[in-house]
Design a protein around this motif. Structure first.
Motif, mmCIF file in Angstrom:
data_model
loop_
_atom_site.group_PDB
_atom_site.id
_atom_site.type_symbol
_atom_site.label_atom_id
_atom_site.label_comp_id
_atom_site.label_asym_id
_atom_site.label_seq_id
_atom_site.Cartn_x
_atom_site.Cartn_y
_atom_site.Cartn_z
ATOM 1 N N LEU A 24 -8.231 4.521 9.397
ATOM 2 C CA LEU A 24 -7.098 3.915 8.610
ATOM 3 C C LEU A 24 -6.472 5.101 8.378
ATOM 4 C CD1 LEU A 24 -5.477 2.959 6.178
ATOM 5 C CD2 LEU A 24 -7.426 3.508 4.918
ATOM 6 N N MET A 64 -1.260 5.322 9.251
ATOM 7 C CA MET A 64 -0.653 5.761 8.010
ATOM 8 C C MET A 64 0.386 6.706 8.602
ATOM 9 S SD MET A 64 -3.535 7.345 4.663
ATOM 10 C CE MET A 64 -2.163 7.986 4.028
ATOM 11 N N HIS A 112 0.992 -1.446 -0.161
ATOM 12 C CA HIS A 112 -0.214 -0.135 -0.085
ATOM 13 C C HIS A 112 0.957 1.207 -0.081
ATOM 14 C CE1 HIS A 112 -2.666 -3.232 2.488
ATOM 15 N NE2 HIS A 112 -3.709 -2.828 1.163
ATOM 16 N N THR A 153 -4.300 13.309 1.176
ATOM 17 C CA THR A 153 -5.006 12.610 2.165
ATOM 18 C C THR A 153 -5.275 13.516 3.546
ATOM 19 O OG1 THR A 153 -3.022 11.013 2.481
ATOM 20 C CG2 THR A 153 -4.098 10.951 4.106
ATOM 21 N N SER A 189 -2.976 5.061 -2.612
ATOM 22 C CA SER A 189 -4.121 3.593 -2.047
ATOM 23 C C SER A 189 -4.881 3.937 -1.032
ATOM 24 C CB SER A 189 -3.075 2.299 -1.663
ATOM 25 O OG SER A 189 -2.491 2.113 -1.227
ATOM 26 N N ALA A 190 -4.247 4.543 0.507
ATOM 27 C CA ALA A 190 -4.778 4.500 1.419
ATOM 28 C C ALA A 190 -5.989 5.804 1.271
ATOM 29 C CB ALA A 190 -3.578 4.678 2.843
ATOM 30 N N THR A 191 -5.606 7.526 1.164
ATOM 31 C CA THR A 191 -6.126 7.608 0.512
ATOM 32 C C THR A 191 -7.934 7.198 -0.308
ATOM 33 O OG1 THR A 191 -4.721 9.769 0.572
ATOM 34 C CG2 THR A 191 -6.510 10.263 -0.137
ATOM 35 N N ARG A 222 1.636 11.272 4.735
ATOM 36 C CA ARG A 222 0.086 11.298 5.108
ATOM 37 C C ARG A 222 0.709 12.907 3.660
ATOM 38 N NH1 ARG A 222 -1.262 11.899 10.966
ATOM 39 N NH2 ARG A 222 -2.016 10.522 10.944
#
Length: 625
Positions: free
Chosen positions: A396, A400, A372, A407, A376-378, A403
């Motif tokens: 989530l 992280m 990731h 984000t 992808s996390a955003t 950021r």
């Protein structure tokens, strides 16, 4: 001689060599020199050595300075400066200056700066070539202090010396010293001008790079290519296309850049026309053309994709993005499953395409990704926020390790979407840095919670505002029924030189329509052409709405018929609602029939139509439904 220079690879070189031997020319010193150079250029220092040793053993004459230079250079260009030094040490005394300089160049080429310095100190016969070689070695390694020291000691500098330091300063991202060196240069060549233009270009000073190009007494292929690349990402597309047409001889990279730029600028037709004119395609230009087709004609893009002789990960990702963007999620998933090799970008594309759908589907793709990143996390945070899963978005976000400003903006928007204004403001205050989007997000969050005064204060505090920021604040006024303030802000936007876009007019026309301001709608509609904005579906829907609200049903129906798009559920529903308000059953039946023919429409349209028919007390509701 010409045969040796035409060798394309080792097999070709050996074939040429065999022909020379059969012709009885294998012992000619000049031919031997060319054979050594040929083998060095095709990557076989071993064959070059064999030719050299064969000549040394068979000839009654010892190798001359040219042969020693050729063999030293052959080892050097193939990354073996140790073997080059061994050959140099075998050379009889006194050492000739030409192969000696070749040995110095071998150390320079292989960035062995300590050996280079020691060898240079040993040399007694130093020409300007010698000085420029060590100068270029330090410049190429960005050893700026050592370069400057050598430069001050050169007994008599030439244009190559000056060009070297200008280029070095440019590559070191120091345009000020590059310009100072250029201005001090006593004699300037086309290389000098290209170097200073490149210095400005690589440091993103496009205007200075253009001025340097315009001041050049003459231009060559490098000049044209450099100025084109400097402008490609920073100047209007029409200017870039005009410059491209002026270039006398175009490099392959230049063709690729203009195709990609047209593709990114949503000009698929221009991109495809340029691709047809390209003398030679490469995978980058083909991917750009595929992207252009996918933006305008998905069927054509699919056909092109199936016929491509070569595909890389970007090729597959273009099609994946196209299917996801247009809502063909099954096709997107099928493309994803067919990809020969997955990488993070394709996982991110599929997740982004699924936004707005069941977050469990996105979570499944997210969890299956081998790694990731912040993108992808955003994307996952946005997915959670859109479906009301604020707790999961927060968890989530907090987990992280890194950021970006994107984000943070996504999290602020998540709070705003879920009416958590206090949390949105806390997140905004915690941000390490703010972008225009950050400010727009907090302005939008305040406006969504009817804090229009605070939204305007935040808007006024912005150091920089783009069209999106203005749109957000205009929308805040319009949605709070403050049409006069919205129009005043729209006028201020134009006065500040900010170009209104399609979204600006959607907000403005929507605000006018909601207030029933027919004259304001048409006044602002006339501005579309003035600012070169093509009317979109939402603009027509606003016109249909305001005319319907004003009881001008015939005119509203005429606008609906004049739309260059198939009317959607929103436009038809708007007119149907106006027919119900005005008790125009005949017109309402006609519009209702169009609504019911649509594959997808809101159930509320049935209710509207039923209510409309009920006003005539005609028992036809069942027949119509």
């Amino acid at each position: 001689m010409r045969l040796c220079s035409s060798a394309r690879d080792l097999a070709d070189a050996r074939r040429i060599h065999a022909g020379i031997v059969r012709a009885g020319l294998g012992s000619d010193k000049r031919v031997v020199d060319q054979l050594i150079q040929m083998y060095g250029s095709v990557g076989s220092a071993a064959d070059a050595r064999a030719v050299f040793e064969g000549f040394a053993a068979a000839s009654t004459e010892p190798p001359d300075a040219f042969l020693w230079t050729a063999i030293i250079t052959a080892f050097s260009r193939n990354g073996d400066p140790i073997a080059a030094r061994a050959m140099f040490d075998r050379m009889p005394e006194p050492k000739h200056p030409v192969p000696t300089n070749a040995m110095l160049a071998a150390y320079a080429k292989n960035a062995l700066l300590e050996d280079l310095s020691q060898f240079f100190s040993w040399m007694r016969d130093r020409s300007i070539f010698t000085w420029n070689t060590i100068l270029a070695a330090y410049a190429g390694s960005l050893a700026i202090e050592a370069m400057e020291l050598v430069f001050t000691k050169i007994p008599e500098r030439n244009v190559i010396s000056w060009n070297t330091i200008v280029t070095a300063y440019a590559e070191a991202r120091d345009p000020r010293r590059a310009k100072n060196a250029f201005d001090t240069t006593p004699e300037r060549s086309i290389v000098s001008w290209n170097a200073i233009a490149e210095a400005f270009a690589v440091n993103s000073d496009t205007d200075a790079a253009i001025q340097a190009f315009d001041r050049m007494p003459q231009h060559n292929r490098v000049s044209w290519t450099a100025t084109f690349l400097a402008r490609a990402d920073h100047r209007p597309l029409e200017e870039i296309k005009h410059l491209f047409d002026r270039i006398p001889v175009r490099e392959p990279g230049t063709w690729t850049v203009i195709v990609v730029r047209c593709s990114k600028s949503s000009q698929p037709t221009a991109a495809l026309e340029l691709l047809d004119r390209m003398p030679q395609w490469n995978i980058v230009s083909l991917n750009a053309a595929l992207h252009s087709r996918s933006m305008g004609d998905l069927e054509s893009a699919m056909a092109m994709f199936s016929q491509l002789p070569e595909r890389d990960s970007i090729t597959w990702n273009v099609m994946l993005n196209a299917f996801a963007r247009l809502g063909f999620l099954d096709r997107a998933r099928e493309t994803f499953d067919r990809m020969p090799q997955w990488h993070l970008a394709c996982f991110n594309s599929l997740c982004h395409g699924l936004l707005g759908s069941d977050p469990r589907s996105i979570k499944e793709i997210f969890d299956s990704s081998p790694e990731h990143n912040v993108v992808s996390a955003t994307t996952m945070i946005v997915a959670y926020a859109q479906t009301g899963h604020l707790g999961e978005a927060e968890a989530l976000f907090d987990s992280m390790p890194q950021r970006t400003v994107v984000t943070w903006n996504a999290m602020i928007t998540a709070y705003a979407r879920n009416s958590c204004l206090r949390d949105a403001k806390v997140a905004f205050d915690r941000m390490p840095q703010w972008s225009v989007v950050s400010w727009s997000s907090i302005v939008g969050a305040l406006a969504k919670n009817t804090r229009v005064g605070e939204a305007k204060a935040a808007f006024d505090a912005m150091a920089e505002r783009n069209a999106a920021a203005w749109n957000t604040m205009i929308a805040a006024y319009a949605q709070s029924s403050q049409l006069e303030s919205a129009m005043a802000l729209f006028d201020a936007m134009k006065l500040e030189g900010i170009q209104p876009d399609a979204n600006t007019f959607t907000v403005v026309l929507g605000g006018c329509a909601a207030a029933g301001a027919v004259a304001e709608v048409w006044r602002n509609w006339a501005l579309l052409a003035e600012f070169g904005v093509a009317a979109i579906r939402e603009h027509y829907s606003c016109a249909v709405d305001v005319l319907g609200r004003a009881g001008m049903l015939e005119e509203s129906e005429e606008v609906l018929a004049a739309m260059p798009f198939v009317p959607d559920d929103v436009a038809l529903g708007t007119l149907l609602g106006a027919c119900w308000t005005q008790s125009d059953v005949r017109r309402g039946e006609s519009v209702g029939g169009l609504v019911l023919e649509m594959e997808q429409h809101s159930p509320s349209r049935y209710v509207l139509l039923a209510n409309l028919l009920a006003t005539e007390t005609v028992d036809r509701t069942v027949d119509v439904l």
